[in-house]
Design a protein around this motif. Structure first.
Motif, PDB file in Angstrom:
ATOM      1  N   PHE A 190      -6.493   0.796   9.675  1.00 46.81           N
ATOM      2  CA  PHE A 190      -6.173   0.960   8.252  1.00 46.81           C
ATOM      3  C   PHE A 190      -4.938   0.133   7.890  1.00 46.81           C
ATOM      4  CE2 PHE A 190      -4.090   2.918   4.610  1.00 46.81           C
ATOM      5  CZ  PHE A 190      -5.121   2.829   3.700  1.00 46.81           C
TER       6      PHE A 190
ATOM      7  N   GLY B 128      -0.479   2.790  -2.970  1.00 42.62           N
ATOM      8  CA  GLY B 128      -1.639   3.515  -2.428  1.00 42.62           C
ATOM      9  C   GLY B 128      -1.730   4.959  -2.893  1.00 42.62           C
TER      10      GLY B 128
ATOM     11  N   GLU C 230      -3.569   9.940   0.027  1.00 44.99           N
ATOM     12  CA  GLU C 230      -4.375   9.950   1.258  1.00 44.99           C
ATOM     13  C   GLU C 230      -4.144   8.670   2.063  1.00 44.99           C
ATOM     14  OE1 GLU C 230      -9.023  10.256   2.488  1.00 44.99           O
ATOM     15  OE2 GLU C 230      -8.525  10.518   0.377  1.00 44.99           O
ATOM     16  N   GLU C 231      -4.073   7.540   1.341  1.00 45.16           N
ATOM     17  CA  GLU C 231      -3.841   6.256   2.031  1.00 45.16           C
ATOM     18  C   GLU C 231      -2.452   6.217   2.662  1.00 45.16           C
ATOM     19  OE1 GLU C 231      -6.642   3.159  -0.498  1.00 45.16           O
ATOM     20  OE2 GLU C 231      -4.678   3.673  -1.296  1.00 45.16           O
ATOM     21  N   LYS C 232      -1.485   6.702   1.901  1.00 49.96           N
ATOM     22  CA  LYS C 232      -0.101   6.659   2.405  1.00 49.96           C
ATOM     23  C   LYS C 232       0.051   7.459   3.689  1.00 49.96           C
ATOM     24  CE  LYS C 232       2.094   5.928  -2.041  1.00 49.96           C
ATOM     25  NZ  LYS C 232       2.871   6.500  -3.120  1.00 49.96           N
TER      26      LYS C 232
ATOM     27  N   GLN D  22      -4.661  -3.796   5.506  1.00 56.83           N
ATOM     28  CA  GLN D  22      -3.835  -4.116   4.329  1.00 56.83           C
ATOM     29  C   GLN D  22      -3.568  -5.620   4.242  1.00 56.83           C
ATOM     30  OE1 GLN D  22      -3.631  -1.664   2.269  1.00 56.83           O
ATOM     31  NE2 GLN D  22      -4.554  -0.462   3.930  1.00 56.83           N
TER      32      GLN D  22
ATOM     33  N   LYS E 127      -1.841   7.511   6.116  1.00 57.42           N
ATOM     34  CA  LYS E 127      -2.270   6.728   7.290  1.00 57.42           C
ATOM     35  C   LYS E 127      -1.267   5.626   7.621  1.00 57.42           C
ATOM     36  CE  LYS E 127      -6.969   7.031   5.722  1.00 57.42           C
ATOM     37  NZ  LYS E 127      -8.046   6.193   5.282  1.00 57.42           N
TER      38      LYS E 127
ATOM     39  N   CYS F  33       0.836  -1.203   0.000  1.00 57.99           N
ATOM     40  CA  CYS F  33       0.000   0.000   0.000  1.00 57.99           C
ATOM     41  C   CYS F  33       0.870   1.252   0.000  1.00 57.99           C
ATOM     42  CB  CYS F  33      -0.935  -0.023   1.203  1.00 57.99           C
ATOM     43  SG  CYS F  33      -2.129   1.319   1.183  1.00 57.99           S
TER      44      CYS F  33
END
Ligand SMILES: NC(=O)C1=CN([C@@H]2O[C@H](COP(=O)(O)OP(=O)(O)OC[C@H]3O[C@@H](n4cnc5c(N)ncnc54)[C@H](OP(=O)(O)O)[C@@H]3O)[C@@H](O)[C@H]2O)C=CC1
Ligand SMILES: O=C(O)[C@@H]1CCC=N1
Length: 306
Positions: free
Chosen positions: A184, A28, A31-33, A188, A35, A24
């Motif tokens: 979160f 990712g 925005e995902e990174k 994964q 987290k 991820c």
């Protein structure tokens, strides 16, 4: 908020966790990174395995990105692999520590941590270790406040295809600060459900040991194909797709009960019912249920063997 993760005991499961999170981190969205952790530390028992972890992860990135990228060009601020001697350094540097050592190694490592007098209240401990309860960990650390999470998953988690059971505990304010990011990161690994910690031994048997049970059945299917003259590769491919397709059918029919889906395969007087009756005569279903509950019983004993 940027944070760091340390994997204490980076073997089969530690590397699976890292690989899934790393995927991820590489693929990712921005925005995902945000987290995900930016710094990783790992420990292994010996020097060679510690060096090997870095190679394994570099190889993973090549497979994911299909490019000759380097770890440090993928947004990892820091990445270090230590040996078990440096567990305390790993804990000091990491906001979140994942314990993925063997159950019999826990007591020694936890005693080391306690003796080192590291301030733990702002740390998060996650344990993948079968049989060790959160209470037994808190007791050894003499800490009632910090976030301690128990996690059970399985080897397919390496590819993001794991089944994951999680229980979080700790001071409410600290939990509300961490829970979103932890979940979160843990998602994964695969499909995640939150359950009370009392269900963790059952989860260890069903989910943790589960792939070995499914592979046992798969092996029997491949052998049956071979016995009937289907070549090995074709037998493996066909058996695997049958298992995969059946699993997907369960999902796509909104978790229709297996007995209903099974009934749809049975022609009166046909092949399937003949095979099922023979398997029942041999105790296949009872064997599976007893095998899984026996695994859960052993899980409940593991944390007591100190
Ligand atoms: N395997 C599975 O399918 C699952 C396992 N689990 C649980 O996960 C945990 C780990 O299992 P698994 O990954 O299979 O085991 P592994 O043996 O593959 O990994 C354990 C790792 O711990 C390292 N290690 C040993 N002693 C120390 C120490 N003192 N300090 C730091 N690192 C140390 C070892 O280093 P080195 O590489 O140098 O030997 C090894 O890499 C277990 O508690 C198990 O119950 C949970 C779900 C599924
Ligand atoms: O066999 C074991 O004890 C570990 C826990 C779940 C899977 N492997």
């Amino acid at each position: 908020m940027a944070y760091s993760v340390g994997i204490l005991g980076c073997g089969v499961m530690g590397q699976s966790f890292l690989s899934a999170v790393q995927k991820c981190r590489v693929l990712g969205t921005a925005e995902e990174k945000q987290k995900l952790p930016t710094k990783f530390y790992t420990t292994n028992h010996n020097e060679e395995s510690a060096r090997n972890v870095k190679c394994v992860l570099q190889e993973n990135i090549k497979k994911i990105s299909k490019e000759e990228q380097l770890l440090n060009s993928l947004g990892f601020d820091e990445y270090e692999c230590y040996t078990g001697k440096d567990n305390l350094k790993l804990i000091e540097k990491s906001d979140v520590v994942l314990f993925s050592i063997k159950p019999y190694q826990m007591e020694e490592v936890f005693n080391q941590i306690k003796q080192a007098n590291i301030s733990l209240d702002d740390k998060v401990f996650i344990s993948l270790v079968a049989g060790w309860t959160i209470d037994s960990m808190r007791e050894l650390l003499n800490n009632k406040k910090m976030v301690i999470t128990r996690l059970m998953t399985n080897t397919p988690a390496k590819f993001g295809e794991g089944a994951v059971v999680v229980s979080h505990t700790g001071d409410e304010e600290l939990l509300s600060k961490w829970k979103g990011r932890l979940n979160f990161m843990i998602e994964q690994l695969g499909i995640m459900v939150e359950l009370p910690e009392s269900k963790m031994d059952a989860a260890t048997a069903l989910v943790g040991s589960g792939p070995a049970f499914v592979l046992n059945f798969l092996e029997a299917m491949v052998d049956a194909g071979l016995k009937m003259g289907i070549p090995y590769k074709e037998s493996y491919m066909l058996a695997l797709k049958t298992v995969e397709g059946t699993a997907k059918m369960g999902q796509l029919t909104n978790y229709t009960h297996p007995s209903v889906l099974k009934h749809q395969v049975c022609t009166p007087g046909g092949t399937t019912i003949a095979g099922l009756v023979e398997m029942d005569n041999r105790g296949v279903k009872a064997g599976v249920i007893n095998g899984i509950t026996e695994a859960a019983r052993v899980a409940s004993e593991l944390g007591k063997k100190k």
